[in-house]
Design an enzyme around this catalytic site. Sequence first.
Site, PDB file in Angstrom:
ATOM      1  N   THR A 487      -0.109   8.225   4.051  1.00  0.00           N
ATOM      2  CA  THR A 487       0.706   7.258   3.519  1.00  0.00           C
ATOM      3  C   THR A 487       1.275   7.775   2.250  1.00  0.00           C
ATOM      4  O   THR A 487       1.768   7.562   1.953  1.00  0.00           O
ATOM      5  CB  THR A 487      -0.464   5.867   3.028  1.00  0.00           C
ATOM      6  OG1 THR A 487      -1.784   6.645   1.996  1.00  0.00           O
ATOM      7  CG2 THR A 487      -0.788   5.064   4.039  1.00  0.00           C
ATOM      8  N   ALA A 529      -0.790   1.416  -1.961  1.00  0.00           N
ATOM      9  CA  ALA A 529       0.631   2.455  -3.278  1.00  0.00           C
ATOM     10  C   ALA A 529       0.499   1.742  -4.532  1.00  0.00           C
ATOM     11  O   ALA A 529      -0.107   1.979  -5.767  1.00  0.00           O
ATOM     12  CB  ALA A 529       1.452   2.874  -2.906  1.00  0.00           C
ATOM     13  N   LYS A 636       9.844  10.626  -0.964  1.00  0.00           N
ATOM     14  CA  LYS A 636      10.344  11.874   1.412  1.00  0.00           C
ATOM     15  C   LYS A 636       8.987  10.890   1.336  1.00  0.00           C
ATOM     16  O   LYS A 636       9.019  10.200   2.890  1.00  0.00           O
ATOM     17  CB  LYS A 636       9.335  13.134   0.784  1.00  0.00           C
ATOM     18  CG  LYS A 636       9.623  13.539   1.576  1.00  0.00           C
ATOM     19  CD  LYS A 636       9.374  15.238   1.517  1.00  0.00           C
ATOM     20  CE  LYS A 636       9.710  16.126   1.103  1.00  0.00           C
ATOM     21  NZ  LYS A 636      10.185  17.748   0.343  1.00  0.00           N
ATOM     22  N   GLN A 641       6.593   6.930   5.968  1.00  0.00           N
ATOM     23  CA  GLN A 641       5.510   5.197   6.170  1.00  0.00           C
ATOM     24  C   GLN A 641       7.212   4.543   6.622  1.00  0.00           C
ATOM     25  O   GLN A 641       6.830   4.524   8.259  1.00  0.00           O
ATOM     26  CB  GLN A 641       5.838   4.840   4.940  1.00  0.00           C
ATOM     27  CG  GLN A 641       4.642   5.022   3.695  1.00  0.00           C
ATOM     28  CD  GLN A 641       3.479   5.223   5.291  1.00  0.00           C
ATOM     29  OE1 GLN A 641       2.857   4.471   5.631  1.00  0.00           O
ATOM     30  NE2 GLN A 641       2.389   6.150   5.739  1.00  0.00           N
ATOM     31  N   LYS A 704       6.616  -2.002  -4.447  1.00  0.00           N
ATOM     32  CA  LYS A 704       5.726  -3.323  -3.453  1.00  0.00           C
ATOM     33  C   LYS A 704       5.244  -2.346  -2.571  1.00  0.00           C
ATOM     34  O   LYS A 704       6.203  -1.619  -2.112  1.00  0.00           O
ATOM     35  CB  LYS A 704       6.802  -4.420  -3.094  1.00  0.00           C
ATOM     36  CG  LYS A 704       6.818  -5.065  -4.025  1.00  0.00           C
ATOM     37  CD  LYS A 704       7.336  -6.832  -3.544  1.00  0.00           C
ATOM     38  CE  LYS A 704       8.888  -6.420  -4.084  1.00  0.00           C
ATOM     39  NZ  LYS A 704       9.239  -7.620  -4.123  1.00  0.00           N
ATOM     40  N   GLY A 705       5.218  -2.504  -1.509  1.00  0.00           N
ATOM     41  CA  GLY A 705       3.948  -2.079  -0.094  1.00  0.00           C
ATOM     42  C   GLY A 705       5.626  -1.494   0.325  1.00  0.00           C
ATOM     43  O   GLY A 705       6.563  -2.082   1.291  1.00  0.00           O
ATOM     44  N   GLU A 708       4.256  -1.451   6.436  1.00  0.00           N
ATOM     45  CA  GLU A 708       4.325  -2.012   7.058  1.00  0.00           C
ATOM     46  C   GLU A 708       5.732  -2.888   7.075  1.00  0.00           C
ATOM     47  O   GLU A 708       6.060  -3.410   8.292  1.00  0.00           O
ATOM     48  CB  GLU A 708       3.289  -3.131   6.724  1.00  0.00           C
ATOM     49  CG  GLU A 708       2.062  -2.665   7.538  1.00  0.00           C
ATOM     50  CD  GLU A 708       1.161  -3.420   6.694  1.00  0.00           C
ATOM     51  OE1 GLU A 708      -0.273  -4.007   7.365  1.00  0.00           O
ATOM     52  OE2 GLU A 708       0.601  -4.541   5.389  1.00  0.00           O
TER      53      GLU A 708
END
Lengths: 747, 178
Positions: A487, A529, A636, A641, A704-705, A708
């Site tokens: 990740t 993260a 990058k 991701q 934020k994520g 996914e």
Amino acid sequence: MFEKIFGAGDTNSLTMNKPHPDSLLDTGVQGVISRPIDRVDGPLKVSGTATYAAEYQLDGLAHGVLVGSTVGKGRIVSVDADAVLGMPGVIDVVTDFDTFLRNAQQGGETTAPTQGVRDVDYFGEIVAIVLAESFEEARAAAYALPIEYEKKEGQYAFQAHRTEGETPPDSVTPAKFTQGDIDQAMRDAAVTVDVTYVTPSQNSAAMEPHASIAVWNDDALTLYGAYQMPTSDAQQLAKSLGVSDKKVRIIARYIGGGFGSKLGIAPESVAAAVAAKKLGRPVKAVMARGQVFDATVRRSNTEQHMRLATDRNGRLTAIGHDSLTSNLPGEDYFEPVGIGTHLAYAGENRSITHQLVPLNLTLSGSMRAPGEAVGMIGLECAMDELAEKLGMDPIELRRINDPAVDPEKDVPFSSRALTQSLDKGAELFGWNKRNAMPGQRREGEWLIGMGVASAVRGNQLQQSAAGIEIRPDGTATVASAMTDIGTGSYTILAQIASEILGIPLDKITMKLGDTIDPPAAGSGGSWGAASAGSAVYLAAEQARKKLAAAMGVEEAELTLKDGYAIGDNRQVPIGELVGSGIEVTGEIKPGSQEKQTTQASFGCHFAEVGVNAVTGEVRVRRMLGVFAAGRVLNAKTARSQCLGGMTFGIGAALTEDLIHDQRTGKLVNRDLAEYHLPVNADVPQLEVHFIDERDIHANPIHAKGIGELGISGAAPAVVNAIYNACGVRVRDMPITCDKLLAGLPPM
Amino acid sequence: MHFTINGQRHEADVDLRTSLLDLCREHLGLTGSKKGCDHGQCGACTMLVNGRRINACLSLAVMHQDDEIVTIEGLGQVGNLHPLQDAFVRHDGYQCGYCTPGQICSAVGMLDEQKKGWPSYVSESLTDSELTDAEISERMSGNICRCAAYPNIVDAIREVAGKGDRQPVLEAAKEIGA
Ligand code: FES
Ligand code: FES
């Protein structure tokens, strides 16, 4: 344990009960945050010197090969160890009918998973481990080991048992949610869609198979493993083995991908630990690829009943997303299919429910974006069908149903850039060239179409800690039991520390993946993260306070850059301000902000596909993802991701399909030749665009994520493009040639 | 048995059933080559044997005593990276890194095959192929990357092959009137 290393008195703790509008990442002047910096662990990875679980070289290592059951349901009558103990190199055959894990554990649990393997509940359940001096000897004996089973009747076929579903306990999402009266709304609506989408079981198929090396030192266990969440995994392992949490240390410095499959401990860990204890030597147990398929986790198959109702203008009056999923008997986990549907669109009358069908198949658990990854196939394809019925552009339909506040909880979104993403994507992708009528664009044998889908993924913050040490020579170490599963954690955490402390990246040593360091939530649910990053932020903030005090200036007057502290017209090397060195810890905890705002990341996917009019073959020609997920920490690695998520979406739409023998429960395609992952030639040059955003309700780094978000909505964009290309609407994933052929227009 | 790996001589007393991959990983401490499947289905174990890329999990060590074997460790080291290793870092041609040594060894072998004029499934001509992105993707499809760094892997290989930067897809799209 980390108190010994990091003084507990120097902990800077924050619970997110209030917005955090100011961020040191905006005032830092090192200029590394968000930049597309090469991974700090990159040279190790490309040179083959990053060490993964199975690669630790230990003296006296015994090789273990796991043995899986050859019945789908039954009871072990005997394991004839004597039959193989005389084979060359064989040391022992170890089974422990009570302690071995029936199945893997779910992520984040702090208890043992279901244990006990005398009664077998699925084909391939790990029932024994054969130990030998070499891998080849252990493998030969494992193949030869006679195990006698009393066979029992199992439940393997979803179709045969689909009516036996029950409502499971609530999880990350409520199992059953209703609002208003959807049946009435469907009757009253001007336009409705009432369709069922089906998705198959899938496997995360990380390239590194699950592996453990167990080493006992008296009563303390060190386990080199492939884990996403070492802190809770160590607790799971301790509980499984009946030892104190403090006696288990997990080391997982490099992990060859996880995608959910390595959130919880898997059966090889306990088998290795039990065997190592018995032998009094280190034991290595690596799952064969087939065992990864058989005995770790699958994403459940789903059946999704979609109902959408609108008025004449396309305003949604009802959303129904009622799903069936499956799991092993006695397991509560359900694929949270409707989780994204709760917050995607407006609509007064709602029914979002889940039922769980017990089946004797591999444990179902989390795989990349549990819920949204497959749930958005049902939702976003149904939206496409609705747009067509309404004669409305699919983007316009989404725009007019983009809610101002959470449509169920009536609280604001912390940030929400759905429509903005769609508009940007439409412009970048050339959406205005799409012909709304399917099957109209043709290039030779190829029918060309475009599709769009929204991307929604809930945001989570998890309690996490990190420590920072700054030494007199001006170098620093950042340590946390956080992991980097590909990740980019090593890199972004170093960037956060560097930005705030003004210490150049090459003077920062990263130490991750070891439970002797401050506990962290690890990598899962895209929280890594933000959670570990906030912990590093808080530790750095604490260190900054100390540097300001040592410098004798107010914090606001202090500038940290290139290894120097600057303030009060003085410039001092940072190393000179830390005495014999300082150690600080940062700790973040989720708080009431999660309730006061609905937090999610948003975006959209655009796909253009070609469908071969002769063969039904589908080629993805180009794809664009537009994402708004707060601050991008490294342009990058964030892009990478998203590429990964989008590619998972291509797999879900076109190729990935776990097939179980309906008579025996045996997984038919338990290898990488038959379970079709997207390969290089299946994936075009994907484009990723980020919307600049900060989320002050989420955490102090405003990120934020993202890992996914890239999969959520990717598959339906492809599915919708296929429909636009050829006019065949397939509601049964994956869309293989055979499902298109009959409906293709004449040549 | 004796082996020549990365220019170094090794002696090892191993089982006849030992694969070339396990010889390196389990006996010689060369763990750079990865095992993703042990069935020749993923490419993580790719090594160069006499300059050709092979799946080392599908080949027995005993067959390679007179061969020149190169693994990722022999291509370049930290501080002295092979141009492809360096390009993978700059283009983020990986994520978890597990397929990466195989990808890089495979790319070295692939570029040589292409230079020698070997065609691929997508080649227009059987004798003379241009190294387009489609060619790179096709020829690298024996190396699975579940993290899906494919676009970046193609970028890294294209750059090292001297084919310049990629044409952005969106601009390419404009040209075809999409
Ligand atoms: S490990 Fe050799 S091809 Fe997968
Ligand atoms: S980098 Fe993870 S599999 Fe390729």
